[in-house]
Design a protein around this motif. Sequence first.
Motif, PDB file in Angstrom:
ATOM      1  N   GLY A 185     -73.581  31.185  64.457  1.00  0.00           N
ATOM      2  CA  GLY A 185     -72.174  31.517  64.667  1.00  0.00           C
ATOM      3  C   GLY A 185     -71.754  32.639  63.748  1.00  0.00           C
ATOM      4  N   ASP A 186     -70.745  32.374  62.917  1.00  0.00           N
ATOM      5  CA  ASP A 186     -70.238  33.376  61.985  1.00  0.00           C
ATOM      6  C   ASP A 186     -70.777  33.199  60.569  1.00  0.00           C
ATOM      7  N   LYS A 231     -67.673  41.432  64.672  1.00  0.00           N
ATOM      8  CA  LYS A 231     -67.862  40.930  66.030  1.00  0.00           C
ATOM      9  C   LYS A 231     -66.633  41.149  66.898  1.00  0.00           C
ATOM     10  N   ARG A 232     -65.742  42.063  66.477  1.00  0.00           N
ATOM     11  CA  ARG A 232     -64.564  42.352  67.298  1.00  0.00           C
ATOM     12  C   ARG A 232     -65.000  42.993  68.617  1.00  0.00           C
ATOM     13  N   PRO A 233     -64.432  42.569  69.748  1.00  0.00           N
ATOM     14  CA  PRO A 233     -64.830  43.170  71.027  1.00  0.00           C
ATOM     15  C   PRO A 233     -64.274  44.582  71.228  1.00  0.00           C
ATOM     16  N   PHE A 234     -63.189  44.930  70.494  1.00  0.00           N
ATOM     17  CA  PHE A 234     -62.603  46.272  70.635  1.00  0.00           C
ATOM     18  C   PHE A 234     -62.448  46.885  69.251  1.00  0.00           C
ATOM     19  N   ARG A 235     -63.074  48.038  69.037  1.00  0.00           N
ATOM     20  CA  ARG A 235     -63.061  48.676  67.718  1.00  0.00           C
ATOM     21  C   ARG A 235     -62.663  50.136  67.866  1.00  0.00           C
ATOM     22  N   ALA A 253     -63.819  54.881  70.111  1.00  0.00           N
ATOM     23  CA  ALA A 253     -63.613  53.460  70.420  1.00  0.00           C
ATOM     24  C   ALA A 253     -64.843  52.862  71.063  1.00  0.00           C
ATOM     25  N   GLN A 254     -65.041  51.556  70.814  1.00  0.00           N
ATOM     26  CA  GLN A 254     -66.107  50.797  71.444  1.00  0.00           C
ATOM     27  C   GLN A 254     -65.505  49.522  72.018  1.00  0.00           C
ATOM     28  N   LEU A 255     -65.894  49.197  73.249  1.00  0.00           N
ATOM     29  CA  LEU A 255     -65.402  47.992  73.911  1.00  0.00           C
ATOM     30  C   LEU A 255     -66.594  47.165  74.385  1.00  0.00           C
ATOM     31  N   TYR A 256     -66.614  45.896  73.982  1.00  0.00           N
ATOM     32  CA  TYR A 256     -67.670  44.986  74.408  1.00  0.00           C
ATOM     33  C   TYR A 256     -67.057  43.887  75.247  1.00  0.00           C
ATOM     34  N   ASN A 257     -67.589  43.690  76.461  1.00  0.00           N
ATOM     35  CA  ASN A 257     -67.049  42.626  77.301  1.00  0.00           C
ATOM     36  C   ASN A 257     -67.885  41.365  77.144  1.00  0.00           C
TER      37      ASN A 257
END
Length: 257
Positions: A185-186, A231-235, A253-257
């Motif tokens: 996990g974290d 682990k942020r989905p939007f940076r 910017a980076q976006l992870y779905n």
Amino acid sequence: YKNNTREIFLEVLDGRQKILLVANSPHPDIATFKSAIESNKNYQLDVEFAETFAKRLNDYNLVILHQLPSNSQKVQNILSEAGELKKSLLFVVGSQISLPDFQKSQTGIAIRSSAAQFNEVTPSVGKDFSLFTLSDKTLQTIPKLPPFNCFFGDFNANPSSKVLLYQKINSVETDFPLWLFNETGDQKLGVICGEGLWRWRLHDYLLNKNHDATNELINKTVQYLSVKTDKRPFRVSLPKNIFQNNEAITFDAQLYN
């Protein structure tokens, strides 16, 4: 002087990582941790003993448990609080540790030893390790270092664990981990499966006239465990923080779905 002034802004940050080492009892390996960690100005180390420890873990980025939990010091309060706060842990396994309690405290490795018997093992660098890199000089020094004292028995790493160093017993390469990492996990976890870092530090100086190899090994470990994974989905990031009036501003910017 009236027209010769300029206003500037300074943001002062304390960027040091705070490390806590809690030990079961005095040991020469503790001094090796202290010397290595304090050689980096970005780290601040506090050393405590489990019997008298009464602090909170909020302010620390990493907790090192030296030969804990033991038969006399179960440190359940530290383990519970670290789990709640998702604090990274580094276990140092040695003759004072309680193996059954250690097994309950982490999932990175299972150590099975029927009696308090020990092996002398030398380090062998894992070929597939990729969490961080060590310098060529350190990689050349590691195989020449003197033996660690490890429990005699079976060492089975969790399949998700990453092994930095393996145990070499009587010149025979084994798949028993000596120095490994795991992430659940974290929460990050590190395990050093033996004692004898103080010998490594002395031999490092004998070979190289400095402590760079042992310092790097410890500090890279501390750095990996103490830095929280983003682990942020939007940076969003900027190439710099100050721009001229007529300068174009570009966001990355980076976006992870």
